[in-house]
Scaffold this active site. Structure first.
Site, PDB file in Angstrom:
ATOM      1  N   TYR A 153       0.816  -1.208   0.000  1.00 42.80           N
ATOM      2  CA  TYR A 153       0.000   0.000   0.000  1.00 42.80           C
ATOM      3  C   TYR A 153       0.854   1.265   0.000  1.00 42.80           C
ATOM      4  O   TYR A 153       0.341   2.354   0.220  1.00 42.80           O
ATOM      5  CB  TYR A 153      -0.925   0.015   1.215  1.00 42.80           C
ATOM      6  CG  TYR A 153      -1.967  -1.080   1.218  1.00 42.80           C
ATOM      7  CD1 TYR A 153      -3.043  -1.048   0.342  1.00 42.80           C
ATOM      8  CD2 TYR A 153      -1.883  -2.149   2.099  1.00 42.80           C
ATOM      9  CE1 TYR A 153      -4.006  -2.046   0.349  1.00 42.80           C
ATOM     10  CE2 TYR A 153      -2.837  -3.153   2.116  1.00 42.80           C
ATOM     11  CZ  TYR A 153      -3.896  -3.102   1.235  1.00 42.80           C
ATOM     12  OH  TYR A 153      -4.849  -4.095   1.239  1.00 42.80           O
ATOM     13  N   TYR A 182     -11.283  -0.663   0.102  1.00 39.67           N
ATOM     14  CA  TYR A 182     -11.248  -0.180   1.486  1.00 39.67           C
ATOM     15  C   TYR A 182      -9.871   0.351   1.862  1.00 39.67           C
ATOM     16  O   TYR A 182      -9.724   1.001   2.896  1.00 39.67           O
ATOM     17  CB  TYR A 182     -11.686  -1.286   2.452  1.00 39.67           C
ATOM     18  CG  TYR A 182     -10.600  -2.227   2.917  1.00 39.67           C
ATOM     19  CD1 TYR A 182     -10.074  -2.122   4.206  1.00 39.67           C
ATOM     20  CD2 TYR A 182     -10.090  -3.217   2.079  1.00 39.67           C
ATOM     21  CE1 TYR A 182      -9.075  -2.988   4.643  1.00 39.67           C
ATOM     22  CE2 TYR A 182      -9.107  -4.086   2.514  1.00 39.67           C
ATOM     23  CZ  TYR A 182      -8.603  -3.971   3.790  1.00 39.67           C
ATOM     24  OH  TYR A 182      -7.611  -4.831   4.218  1.00 39.67           O
ATOM     25  N   ARG A 183      -8.858   0.089   1.042  1.00 39.77           N
ATOM     26  CA  ARG A 183      -7.504   0.606   1.197  1.00 39.77           C
ATOM     27  C   ARG A 183      -6.902   0.634  -0.189  1.00 39.77           C
ATOM     28  O   ARG A 183      -7.327  -0.100  -1.077  1.00 39.77           O
ATOM     29  CB  ARG A 183      -6.639  -0.336   2.048  1.00 39.77           C
ATOM     30  CG  ARG A 183      -6.699  -0.189   3.510  1.00 39.77           C
ATOM     31  CD  ARG A 183      -6.088  -1.410   4.179  1.00 39.77           C
ATOM     32  NE  ARG A 183      -4.802  -1.143   4.792  1.00 39.77           N
ATOM     33  CZ  ARG A 183      -4.123  -2.064   5.463  1.00 39.77           C
ATOM     34  NH1 ARG A 183      -4.573  -3.289   5.576  1.00 39.77           N
ATOM     35  NH2 ARG A 183      -2.963  -1.750   6.024  1.00 39.77           N
TER      36      ARG A 183
END
Length: 514
Positions: A86, A459-460
């Site tokens: 991420y 969601y991310r």
């Protein structure tokens, strides 16, 4: 693009050094290389920071923030920077100074009777694990797949672990926040001076703000209360390998009622065959061709490794007699859905923790980056699915087809929440292969667009794709984005905290066309 000019930067770093000590300030290439995302699919130095500062106390953070506001120097807070897949520690824009909170690494309180811990941002899962185990504290933490990240950072990014307390964001109770003006506040019951219930009651009086500081740039968290699970008497692990790809659909539907009624309280994860193979060795162990592995190669690899096309386990925690009853309920539900049996193993309090479901320290999940050989990297694509076999199958087949059309193996799985599935997949690539990294970038953007068309939100996401994902949340012409911007401008008037995080840009950046 707003550029941080050298004069302001030097002035800020010099004043930061006077606050924290010169040895805790980094400049130029030292900062750029330390905080870049080593696993990124783009040239990492293009969004590496201009400097870094590592305060050791709340007072030092406040002082740094006030100087940054005075000089207009943006800060990018990071706890431990292990959010791999991420973006790691890397900021959204390189024109910032990292605010590295790793020196704030104290476990401030563990309350056994009430079952909570209070931590600073630099406390890692390994730290908390050893503190609890070494001190014979009968509380269990939850943890994600690898455990060298920050307990606070993971919870504030809505990370997931694998005990009944695995939805970490839902177990946060009370935050201490430094605002964009350097002011200190506490959320919930902590807003009452001398409160005895800051880590007991998660709401307080008036609006609840804990959730607003998750995945946002509204403030800098310096303390967090987190509920921990009392050590159970007993656990049972029920593991299953499913030989057919299409078994995903009935298995998801068999699990849903068990989650809804509380029979299964932890967060089982259906992992696909590539996820299983990647921890056994590099891809060359199983296949030497180019492009995505074809079905016949996957089947040969499955047989060679003795694994399923889907692999998962259901773990039950609590009183032994209750677990035994619930295990039979789980077995019966799956026996009616798929033609496989569970392999069961048990743990009783007092035995060694391994095999118990307690998250012992591990970095095994990072083995995925070696799948292709060479310097590996990965991007994590994480859309949410409703808890439905049909919808999970539709999302899986859509995403997998896009991976394979782009020449990548589909590595992924579905982690079961209460009423949703986190579909977590990874694009694994060789960072030295420019053509491959280009395909990875294009695929990720295409996945975001396709997901949005199908009503699937992530969601991310990776730092590089914050804006694309934020734009996909487009109801009423982006009303939520505009609300976030209004809050940002109000609570961070200098616009200095993590500009661009989650696609939330301060006014000056919006006006400059960011």
């Amino acid at each position: 693009m707003i550029v941080l000019d050298a004069g302001r930067l030097d002035a800020a770093l010099n004043r930061f050094a006077a606050i924290v000590g010169e040895e805790h300030v980094w400049r130029g290439d030292d900062a750029a290389h330390a905080y870049k995302d080593a696993m990124a699919p783009r040239e990492p130095l293009s969004y590496a920071p201009r400097g870094a500062v590592a305060p050791a106390s709340v007072e030092e953070v406040q002082a740094v923030v006030r100087v940054a506001g005075e000089l207009g120097v943006p800060l990018w807070p990071v706890s431990r920077g292990k959010n791999f897949g991420y973006g790691g520690a890397a900021p959204r824009t390189g024109e910032v100074v990292m605010l590295d909170l790793i020196r704030m690494n104290r476990i401030l309180e563990v309350n056994v009777d009430m079952g909570y811990v209070v931590v600073e941002p630099g406390v890692g899962f390994d730290d908390l694990y050893h503190y609890l185990v070494d001190n014979d504290i009968p509380l269990w933490m939850s943890a994600p797949a690898h455990t060298w990240g920050s307990v606070m950072g993971n919870a504030l990014e809505r990370g997931v672990g694998y005990t009944p307390y695995g939805e970490h964001a839902s177990k946060v109770c009370g935050l201490e926040i430094i605002t964009g003006t350097g002011e200190l506040l506490r959320t919930g019951m902590g807003a009452l001076e001398g409160s005895q219930t800051w880590q007991a009651f998660p709401y307080g009086f008036g609006p609840s703000w804990d959730a607003a500081f998750m995945q946002s740039n509204f403030g800098i968290a310096t303390k967090m209360g987190l509920w921990l699970m009392p050590e159970p008497e007993h656990t049972i692990n029920l593991a299953m390998s499913m030989e057919r790809i299409e078994d995903l659909l009935p298995a998801v539907d068999a699990l849903r009622p068990l989650k809804l009624d509380g029979t299964v309280q932890a967060n089982p994860s259906f992992g696909n065959i590539i996820r299983s193979l990647a921890v056994r060795g590099p891809r060359s162990t199983f296949y030497s061709g180019t492009g995505a592995m074809p079905p016949e190669a996957l089947e040969r690899a499955r047989q060679q490794a003795g694994t399923g096309h889907w692999n998962f386990s259901v773990r039950l925690f609590g009183d032994k007699q209750v677990n035994l009853i619930n295990a039979e309920k789980v077995k019966a539900a799956f026996a009616a859905a798929v033609p496989y049996e569970f392999e069961a193993s048990e743990w009783n309090r007092g035995e060694e923790l391994r095999g118990s479901g307690h998250p012992t320290p591990s970095l095994g999940a990072l083995g995925v980056v070696d799948w292709l050989g060479g310097p590996g990297g990965h991007l994590t694509f994480s859309p949410v699915s409703v808890f439905s076999g049909e919808e999970a199958w539709r999302q899986y087949t859509t995403v997998r087809a896009m991976y394979e059309d782009a020449g990548f193996d589909y590595y992924g799985g579905f982690t079961a929440g209460q009423r949703y599935l986190n579909h977590i997949s990874m694009i694994v690539f060789n960072r030295d292969d420019e053509e491959m990294t280009g395909r990875a970038n294009r695929l990720f953007s295409n996945l975001i667009e396709t997901a949005a068309r199908n009503g699937w939100g992530e969601y991310r996401t990776h730092t590089l794709f914050y804006d694309e994902v934020a734009r996909s949340y487009d109801y009423n012409n982006g009303a939520l984005r505009r609300w976030n911007e209004a809050v940002k401008d109000a609570v961070d008037p200098h616009g200095i905290i993590a500009p661009g995080k989650m696609g939330i840009w301060p006014r000056a950046y919006r006006e400059a066309g960011e």
